[in-house]
Design a protein around this motif. Structure first.
Motif, PDB file in Angstrom:
ATOM      1  N   MET A 298      43.802  46.400 -46.876  1.00 21.61           N
ATOM      2  CA  MET A 298      43.361  46.241 -45.500  1.00 21.61           C
ATOM      3  C   MET A 298      43.128  47.641 -44.932  1.00 21.61           C
ATOM      4  O   MET A 298      43.984  48.512 -45.065  1.00 21.61           O
ATOM      5  CB  MET A 298      44.395  45.487 -44.663  1.00 21.61           C
ATOM      6  N   ILE A 299      41.966  47.832 -44.341  1.00 19.27           N
ATOM      7  CA  ILE A 299      41.587  49.146 -43.821  1.00 19.27           C
ATOM      8  C   ILE A 299      41.069  49.000 -42.400  1.00 19.27           C
ATOM      9  O   ILE A 299      40.310  48.069 -42.082  1.00 19.27           O
ATOM     10  CB  ILE A 299      40.506  49.808 -44.699  1.00 19.27           C
ATOM     11  N   PHE A 300      41.479  49.914 -41.534  1.00 25.56           N
ATOM     12  CA  PHE A 300      40.938  50.014 -40.174  1.00 25.56           C
ATOM     13  C   PHE A 300      40.204  51.342 -40.064  1.00 25.56           C
ATOM     14  O   PHE A 300      40.748  52.397 -40.406  1.00 25.56           O
ATOM     15  CB  PHE A 300      42.069  49.966 -39.142  1.00 25.56           C
ATOM     16  N   GLN A 301      38.964  51.307 -39.601  1.00 23.44           N
ATOM     17  CA  GLN A 301      38.208  52.541 -39.384  1.00 23.44           C
ATOM     18  C   GLN A 301      37.857  52.638 -37.907  1.00 23.44           C
ATOM     19  O   GLN A 301      37.288  51.720 -37.336  1.00 23.44           O
ATOM     20  CB  GLN A 301      36.956  52.584 -40.264  1.00 23.44           C
ATOM     21  N   SER A 302      38.229  53.749 -37.312  1.00 25.00           N
ATOM     22  CA  SER A 302      37.970  53.928 -35.887  1.00 25.00           C
ATOM     23  C   SER A 302      36.509  54.292 -35.657  1.00 25.00           C
ATOM     24  O   SER A 302      35.750  54.565 -36.599  1.00 25.00           O
ATOM     25  CB  SER A 302      38.874  55.027 -35.318  1.00 25.00           C
ATOM     26  N   ASP A 303      36.114  54.307 -34.396  1.00 23.81           N
ATOM     27  CA  ASP A 303      34.815  54.863 -34.046  1.00 23.81           C
ATOM     28  C   ASP A 303      34.783  56.339 -34.413  1.00 23.81           C
ATOM     29  O   ASP A 303      35.820  56.986 -34.594  1.00 23.81           O
ATOM     30  CB  ASP A 303      34.561  54.719 -32.539  1.00 23.81           C
ATOM     31  N   VAL A 304      33.573  56.880 -34.511  1.00 21.42           N
ATOM     32  CA  VAL A 304      33.413  58.322 -34.705  1.00 21.42           C
ATOM     33  C   VAL A 304      33.470  58.995 -33.342  1.00 21.42           C
ATOM     34  O   VAL A 304      32.806  58.556 -32.389  1.00 21.42           O
ATOM     35  CB  VAL A 304      32.080  58.635 -35.412  1.00 21.42           C
ATOM     36  N   HIS A 305      34.262  60.048 -33.239  1.00 22.77           N
ATOM     37  CA  HIS A 305      34.466  60.744 -31.965  1.00 22.77           C
ATOM     38  C   HIS A 305      34.043  62.205 -32.098  1.00 22.77           C
ATOM     39  O   HIS A 305      34.070  62.778 -33.188  1.00 22.77           O
ATOM     40  CB  HIS A 305      35.931  60.666 -31.549  1.00 22.77           C
ATOM     41  N   ASP A 306      33.672  62.789 -30.971  1.00 23.37           N
ATOM     42  CA  ASP A 306      33.298  64.204 -30.975  1.00 23.37           C
ATOM     43  C   ASP A 306      34.106  65.035 -29.987  1.00 23.37           C
ATOM     44  O   ASP A 306      33.962  66.259 -29.937  1.00 23.37           O
ATOM     45  CB  ASP A 306      31.801  64.383 -30.699  1.00 23.37           C
ATOM     46  N   ASN A 307      34.957  64.385 -29.196  1.00 22.33           N
ATOM     47  CA  ASN A 307      35.777  65.100 -28.214  1.00 22.33           C
ATOM     48  C   ASN A 307      37.202  65.201 -28.740  1.00 22.33           C
ATOM     49  O   ASN A 307      37.990  64.262 -28.621  1.00 22.33           O
ATOM     50  CB  ASN A 307      35.750  64.367 -26.873  1.00 22.33           C
ATOM     51  N   LEU A 308      37.525  66.357 -29.307  1.00 24.19           N
ATOM     52  CA  LEU A 308      38.832  66.529 -29.935  1.00 24.19           C
ATOM     53  C   LEU A 308      39.969  66.464 -28.913  1.00 24.19           C
ATOM     54  O   LEU A 308      41.104  66.119 -29.262  1.00 24.19           O
ATOM     55  CB  LEU A 308      38.874  67.862 -30.685  1.00 24.19           C
ATOM     56  N   GLN A 309      39.674  66.768 -27.652  1.00 21.82           N
ATOM     57  CA  GLN A 309      40.718  66.706 -26.632  1.00 21.82           C
ATOM     58  C   GLN A 309      41.217  65.274 -26.422  1.00 21.82           C
ATOM     59  O   GLN A 309      42.358  65.062 -26.011  1.00 21.82           O
ATOM     60  CB  GLN A 309      40.196  67.275 -25.309  1.00 21.82           C
ATOM     61  N   GLU A 310      40.357  64.295 -26.695  1.00 21.29           N
ATOM     62  CA  GLU A 310      40.753  62.898 -26.575  1.00 21.29           C
ATOM     63  C   GLU A 310      41.468  62.396 -27.824  1.00 21.29           C
ATOM     64  O   GLU A 310      42.012  61.290 -27.833  1.00 21.29           O
ATOM     65  CB  GLU A 310      39.531  62.024 -26.302  1.00 21.29           C
ATOM     66  N   GLY A 311      41.451  63.212 -28.880  1.00 18.47           N
ATOM     67  CA  GLY A 311      42.025  62.799 -30.155  1.00 18.47           C
ATOM     68  C   GLY A 311      43.468  62.325 -30.082  1.00 18.47           C
ATOM     69  O   GLY A 311      43.793  61.255 -30.606  1.00 18.47           O
ATOM     70  N   PRO A 312      44.385  63.075 -29.457  1.00 13.36           N
ATOM     71  CA  PRO A 312      45.776  62.614 -29.383  1.00 13.36           C
ATOM     72  C   PRO A 312      45.932  61.266 -28.692  1.00 13.36           C
ATOM     73  O   PRO A 312      46.748  60.445 -29.118  1.00 13.36           O
ATOM     74  CB  PRO A 312      46.469  63.735 -28.594  1.00 13.36           C
ATOM     75  N   ASN A 313      45.158  61.008 -27.640  1.00 11.73           N
ATOM     76  CA  ASN A 313      45.253  59.713 -26.953  1.00 11.73           C
ATOM     77  C   ASN A 313      44.786  58.571 -27.859  1.00 11.73           C
ATOM     78  O   ASN A 313      45.403  57.494 -27.907  1.00 11.73           O
ATOM     79  CB  ASN A 313      44.414  59.726 -25.673  1.00 11.73           C
ATOM     80  N   ILE A 314      43.692  58.811 -28.574  1.00  6.76           N
ATOM     81  CA  ILE A 314      43.185  57.795 -29.493  1.00  6.76           C
ATOM     82  C   ILE A 314      44.192  57.538 -30.606  1.00  6.76           C
ATOM     83  O   ILE A 314      44.468  56.390 -30.978  1.00  6.76           O
ATOM     84  CB  ILE A 314      41.832  58.233 -30.085  1.00  6.76           C
ATOM     85  N   TYR A 315      44.765  58.613 -31.129  1.00  7.94           N
ATOM     86  CA  TYR A 315      45.738  58.502 -32.211  1.00  7.94           C
ATOM     87  C   TYR A 315      46.973  57.723 -31.775  1.00  7.94           C
ATOM     88  O   TYR A 315      47.447  56.839 -32.499  1.00  7.94           O
ATOM     89  CB  TYR A 315      46.118  59.906 -32.693  1.00  7.94           C
ATOM     90  N   GLN A 316      47.491  58.020 -30.603  1.00  7.33           N
ATOM     91  CA  GLN A 316      48.671  57.309 -30.107  1.00  7.33           C
ATOM     92  C   GLN A 316      48.359  55.829 -29.897  1.00  7.33           C
ATOM     93  O   GLN A 316      49.206  54.967 -30.145  1.00  7.33           O
ATOM     94  CB  GLN A 316      49.167  57.941 -28.799  1.00  7.33           C
ATOM     95  N   TRP A 317      47.148  55.522 -29.449  1.00  8.33           N
ATOM     96  CA  TRP A 317      46.731  54.130 -29.291  1.00  8.33           C
ATOM     97  C   TRP A 317      46.690  53.422 -30.641  1.00  8.33           C
ATOM     98  O   TRP A 317      47.175  52.295 -30.779  1.00  8.33           O
ATOM     99  CB  TRP A 317      45.356  54.086 -28.611  1.00  8.33           C
ATOM    100  N   LEU A 318      46.164  54.108 -31.650  1.00  6.17           N
ATOM    101  CA  LEU A 318      46.097  53.517 -32.984  1.00  6.17           C
ATOM    102  C   LEU A 318      47.489  53.238 -33.543  1.00  6.17           C
ATOM    103  O   LEU A 318      47.718  52.190 -34.158  1.00  6.17           O
ATOM    104  CB  LEU A 318      45.340  54.439 -33.937  1.00  6.17           C
TER     105      LEU A 318
END
Length: 274
Positions: free
Chosen positions: A143-163
């Motif tokens: 089972m694999i989950f692939q996130s959207d592709v992002h370009d704003n690294l500042q939002e990265g920690p928020n996305i990661y914590q959500w995942l």
């Protein structure tokens, strides 16, 4: 090496970060630990000699996405997160398919979340296209989950914590093998229900059709083909009259009219996600 160590040290475990209570080491980029009291000084030296050195930039990435430090090793053009159920050799197999090294950010309770850095103009691989190959190579239904592709690294920690918060729920008893970020809403909502809730919702929606698997499979296909009976018949090697009869039977048993959006949505959720 890892499997042999697990036999010798049953308390060996994967870790998210170094811990003073463990002898820690890396294998395939993943951090593992053996409780200090379980290992002798001689064995400690041997394990350290055989294991990989800590990937320093990986450690910095981990700390950045955990909001421990403000800096990061590089500024990629784009990035995305890949999460998967951890099985033996899963990481090397995925890295072979991607032809690159992933940065492991989280590895606990059988779930790994990795960072994939994407160069300018690089198209991310869709795991729907290779999941059969991966599953066959690993002899395991991945089972694999692939996130959207992002370009704003500042939002990265928020996305990661959500995942970190939603991925365990998505992987719990989910029927889909590969999930994209925009596919995750329905399985997340339905998996958040307990077993009793799922049972009562499914029963109230599907009624007397609940145990008729061929009928439900046909209705699921009809909805996915946007009610195109001919397309369903051709794809599933059925006569179109058979497909239409099953639609009529489903309507009679459930009192749902799948030509209506609300009824089709309820039926699809009950069949596919509950």
């Amino acid at each position: 090496m890892l499997e042999r160590l697990k036999v010798i040290y049953p308390n060996l475990t994967s870790l998210q970060e170094t811990d003073s209570d463990y002898v820690t080491f890396y294998i395939n980029g993943i951090l593992y630990g053996i409780p200090n009291e379980d290992i002798s000084d001689e064995a400690y030296q041997l394990v350290k000699a055989l294991a990989e050195e800590e990937p320093y930039d990986h450690h910095i990435w981990q700390q950045y996405f955990e909001n421990v430090r403000p800096d990061h090793p590089s500024s990629p053009d784009h990035f995305r997160f890949i999460a998967f159920k951890q099985v033996a050799d899963a990481l090397p197999a995925i890295e072979d398919v991607l032809n690159k090294t992933l940065i492991i950010l989280f590895n606990q309770q059988g779930i790994t979340i990795a960072l994939e850095l994407l160069g300018n103009g690089e198209e991310p691989l869709d795991f729907h296209d290779v999941i059969d190959v991966l599953s066959n190579d690993l002899d395991f239904k991945m089972m694999i989950f692939q996130s959207d592709v992002h370009d704003n690294l500042q939002e990265g920690p928020n996305i990661y914590q959500w995942l970190k918060r939603i991925v365990p729920t998505l992987f719990h008893d989910n029927k889909q093998v590969v999930l994209k970020q925009n596919d995750a809403l329905l399985p997340f909502l339905t998996d958040s229900l307990d077993r009793t809730d799922q049972h009562f919702f499914k029963q109230s929606i599907l009624r007397d059709a609940i145990d008729d698997e061929p009928l439900l499979e046909t209705i699921e296909a009809v909805i996915e083909h946007q009610l195109n009976v001919s397309s369903v018949a051709k794809t599933h090697y059925m006569h179109r009259n058979t497909v239409q009869k099953r639609i009529d039977k489903f309507n009679d048993l459930t009192h749902l009219d799948i030509r209506k959006f609300d009824d089709a949505l309820k039926a699809y959720i009950a069949i596919k996600y509950l």
